[in-house]
Write a protein that holds these residues in place. Structure first.
Motif, PDB file in Angstrom:
ATOM      1  N   UNK A  89       0.828  -1.202   0.000  1.00 35.36           N
ATOM      2  CA  UNK A  89       0.000   0.000   0.000  1.00 35.36           C
ATOM      3  C   UNK A  89       0.862   1.251   0.000  1.00 35.36           C
ATOM      4  N   UNK A  90       0.324   2.371  -0.496  1.00 36.03           N
ATOM      5  CA  UNK A  90       1.042   3.648  -0.364  1.00 36.03           C
ATOM      6  C   UNK A  90       1.167   4.010   1.110  1.00 36.03           C
ATOM      7  N   UNK A  91       2.230   4.684   1.525  1.00 34.58           N
ATOM      8  CA  UNK A  91       2.401   5.048   2.933  1.00 34.58           C
ATOM      9  C   UNK A  91       1.381   6.094   3.373  1.00 34.58           C
ATOM     10  N   UNK A  92       1.022   6.047   4.643  1.00 40.40           N
ATOM     11  CA  UNK A  92       0.157   7.075   5.223  1.00 40.40           C
ATOM     12  C   UNK A  92       1.020   8.090   5.960  1.00 40.40           C
ATOM     13  N   UNK A  93       0.451   9.240   6.284  1.00 40.75           N
ATOM     14  CA  UNK A  93       1.220  10.274   6.974  1.00 40.75           C
ATOM     15  C   UNK A  93       1.736   9.783   8.323  1.00 40.75           C
ATOM     16  N   UNK A  94       0.951   8.939   8.998  1.00 43.14           N
ATOM     17  CA  UNK A  94       1.365   8.431  10.307  1.00 43.14           C
ATOM     18  C   UNK A  94       2.596   7.543  10.194  1.00 43.14           C
ATOM     19  N   UNK A  95       2.872   7.031   8.997  1.00 45.33           N
ATOM     20  CA  UNK A  95       4.014   6.160   8.803  1.00 45.33           C
ATOM     21  C   UNK A  95       5.127   6.802   8.006  1.00 45.33           C
ATOM     22  N   UNK A  96       5.235   8.128   8.070  1.00 46.46           N
ATOM     23  CA  UNK A  96       6.292   8.845   7.356  1.00 46.46           C
ATOM     24  C   UNK A  96       7.222   9.543   8.338  1.00 46.46           C
ATOM     25  N   UNK A  97       8.475   9.676   7.940  1.00 52.13           N
ATOM     26  CA  UNK A  97       9.439  10.432   8.739  1.00 52.13           C
ATOM     27  C   UNK A  97       9.483  11.884   8.263  1.00 52.13           C
ATOM     28  N   UNK A  98      10.288  12.677   8.941  1.00 54.52           N
ATOM     29  CA  UNK A  98      10.223  14.139   8.853  1.00 54.52           C
ATOM     30  C   UNK A  98      10.135  14.734   7.453  1.00 54.52           C
ATOM     31  N   UNK A  99      11.091  14.475   6.579  1.00 54.22           N
ATOM     32  CA  UNK A  99      11.100  15.165   5.294  1.00 54.22           C
ATOM     33  C   UNK A  99       9.887  14.801   4.446  1.00 54.22           C
ATOM     34  N   UNK A 100       9.605  13.512   4.322  1.00 54.69           N
ATOM     35  CA  UNK A 100       8.458  13.067   3.532  1.00 54.69           C
ATOM     36  C   UNK A 100       7.156  13.554   4.167  1.00 54.69           C
ATOM     37  N   UNK A 101       7.076  13.464   5.484  1.00 55.65           N
ATOM     38  CA  UNK A 101       5.889  13.898   6.212  1.00 55.65           C
ATOM     39  C   UNK A 101       5.659  15.394   6.033  1.00 55.65           C
ATOM     40  N   UNK A 102       6.725  16.185   6.057  1.00 58.43           N
ATOM     41  CA  UNK A 102       6.607  17.635   5.931  1.00 58.43           C
ATOM     42  C   UNK A 102       6.038  18.031   4.576  1.00 58.43           C
ATOM     43  N   UNK A 103       6.477  17.374   3.519  1.00 59.83           N
ATOM     44  CA  UNK A 103       5.983  17.684   2.171  1.00 59.83           C
ATOM     45  C   UNK A 103       4.479  17.430   2.085  1.00 59.83           C
ATOM     46  N   UNK A 104       4.033  16.287   2.576  1.00 57.47           N
ATOM     47  CA  UNK A 104       2.611  15.940   2.509  1.00 57.47           C
ATOM     48  C   UNK A 104       1.787  16.847   3.407  1.00 57.47           C
ATOM     49  N   UNK A 105       2.320  17.150   4.587  1.00 63.67           N
ATOM     50  CA  UNK A 105       1.578  18.002   5.524  1.00 63.67           C
ATOM     51  C   UNK A 105       1.322  19.378   4.931  1.00 63.67           C
ATOM     52  N   UNK A 106       2.293  19.925   4.220  1.00 63.76           N
ATOM     53  CA  UNK A 106       2.127  21.255   3.628  1.00 63.76           C
ATOM     54  C   UNK A 106       1.016  21.274   2.579  1.00 63.76           C
ATOM     55  N   UNK A 107       0.799  20.140   1.936  1.00 62.47           N
ATOM     56  CA  UNK A 107      -0.237  20.070   0.907  1.00 62.47           C
ATOM     57  C   UNK A 107      -1.643  20.154   1.489  1.00 62.47           C
ATOM     58  N   UNK A 108      -1.810  19.701   2.724  1.00 66.72           N
ATOM     59  CA  UNK A 108      -3.160  19.627   3.290  1.00 66.72           C
ATOM     60  C   UNK A 108      -3.375  20.554   4.489  1.00 66.72           C
ATOM     61  N   UNK A 109      -2.338  21.274   4.926  1.00 67.89           N
ATOM     62  CA  UNK A 109      -2.455  22.029   6.163  1.00 67.89           C
ATOM     63  C   UNK A 109      -3.530  23.114   6.099  1.00 67.89           C
ATOM     64  N   UNK A 110      -3.820  23.627   4.894  1.00 72.21           N
ATOM     65  CA  UNK A 110      -4.857  24.650   4.781  1.00 72.21           C
ATOM     66  C   UNK A 110      -6.221  24.113   5.192  1.00 72.21           C
ATOM     67  N   UNK A 111      -6.468  22.819   4.922  1.00 70.90           N
ATOM     68  CA  UNK A 111      -7.746  22.210   5.285  1.00 70.90           C
ATOM     69  C   UNK A 111      -7.929  22.106   6.790  1.00 70.90           C
ATOM     70  N   UNK A 112      -6.842  22.213   7.547  1.00 71.54           N
ATOM     71  CA  UNK A 112      -6.917  22.094   9.005  1.00 71.54           C
ATOM     72  C   UNK A 112      -6.484  23.381   9.693  1.00 71.54           C
ATOM     73  N   UNK A 113      -6.412  24.458   8.937  1.00 76.94           N
ATOM     74  CA  UNK A 113      -6.036  25.736   9.519  1.00 76.94           C
ATOM     75  C   UNK A 113      -7.178  26.378  10.296  1.00 76.94           C
ATOM     76  N   UNK A 114      -6.867  27.461  10.991  1.00 75.19           N
ATOM     77  CA  UNK A 114      -7.849  28.124  11.848  1.00 75.19           C
ATOM     78  C   UNK A 114      -9.075  28.576  11.062  1.00 75.19           C
ATOM     79  N   UNK A 115      -8.876  29.176   9.896  1.00 71.36           N
ATOM     80  CA  UNK A 115     -10.007  29.674   9.103  1.00 71.36           C
ATOM     81  C   UNK A 115     -10.938  28.537   8.699  1.00 71.36           C
ATOM     82  N   UNK A 116     -10.359  27.433   8.234  1.00 72.89           N
ATOM     83  CA  UNK A 116     -11.173  26.298   7.790  1.00 72.89           C
ATOM     84  C   UNK A 116     -11.935  25.678   8.964  1.00 72.89           C
TER      85      UNK A 116
END
Length: 216
Positions: A89-116
């Motif tokens: 299976x493709x990796x999930x965010x919970x199973x990623x280390x810092x660099x890979x996790x950071x790239x994916x997190x930046x893609x979705x962080x707007x959906x979990x920001x204060x305004x949203x």
């Protein structure tokens, strides 16, 4: 690694630990936390180390020498077939280390920001109100707050975030629960995640805008 003081060879416990009482940690966990806060435990395929004290856990989580990536050799898995399932299976965010996790997190962080999150507040309030209304109108007797509140509320909010109609809520919850159940075989786990990915892909291509999800 040096064996912690006070830990005899035959004191190694099996992990996951059995928890006969749902409202307190297992007695074996409390015992090793007191006598051997860092100790080896037996799993179905090896003998990783269990860390049980808050300060030690924080230190381990902040140390880049430790990894969250289940794909890495030697990563301790808790159930038969879990390693094979992860490999398929493709990796999930919970199973990623810092660099890979950071790239994916930046893609979705707007959906979990204060305004949203603030924009979702009225819909979340309606979901919570509906759950309490259902509790108040139930036919007497004690209420299981996990089934009536703790499970349906966050599940409905997740459905809202993902654009999943509440009509599909029970199916979605059943599949995700089965996917993370330790007893689920590797083949079944891969099949479930493939099914979920296909469903979400279809939702992405057929939904042009997110619609509020409310509990009936």
């Amino acid at each position: 690694m040096v064996e912690p003081a006070g830990l005899a060879e035959n004191a190694v416990v099996s992990f996951p630990l059995l928890c006969p009482w749902p409202f307190a940690p297992p007695s074996a966990y409390l015992r090793v936390q007191e006598t051997a806060p860092v100790c080896p435990v037996k799993t179905h395929e090896g003998q990783p180390w269990l860390v049980t004290r808050y300060a030690d856990v924080r230190a381990a989580l902040a140390d880049p020498r430790f990894s969250a990536d289940l794909r890495r050799d030697g990563y301790p898995v808790l159930a038969p077939g879990q390693r094979e399932a992860v490999a398929g299976m493709p990796p999930t965010m919970a199973g990623m280390d810092a660099l890979e996790h950071t790239v994916i997190r930046r893609r979705i962080q707007e959906e979990f920001g204060t305004r949203r999150v603030r924009a979702m507040e009225p819909d979340i309030q309606r979901i919570v109100d509906a759950a309490f209304d259902a509790i108040e109108t139930a036919d007497g007797g004690p209420v299981d707050l996990v089934k009536a509140l703790a499970l349906p509320v966050p599940s409905a909010v997740i459905c809202m975030l993902l654009g999943i109609p509440y009509a599909d809520h029970d199916w979605f919850n059943d599949r995700t629960t089965a996917a993370f159940r330790r007893e689920t075989s590797a083949a079944d786990r891969v099949g479930i995640f493939t099914e979920l990915a296909s469903y979400l892909d279809r939702r992405t291509t057929t939904t042009t805008k997110r619609k509020p999800t409310t509990m009936p």
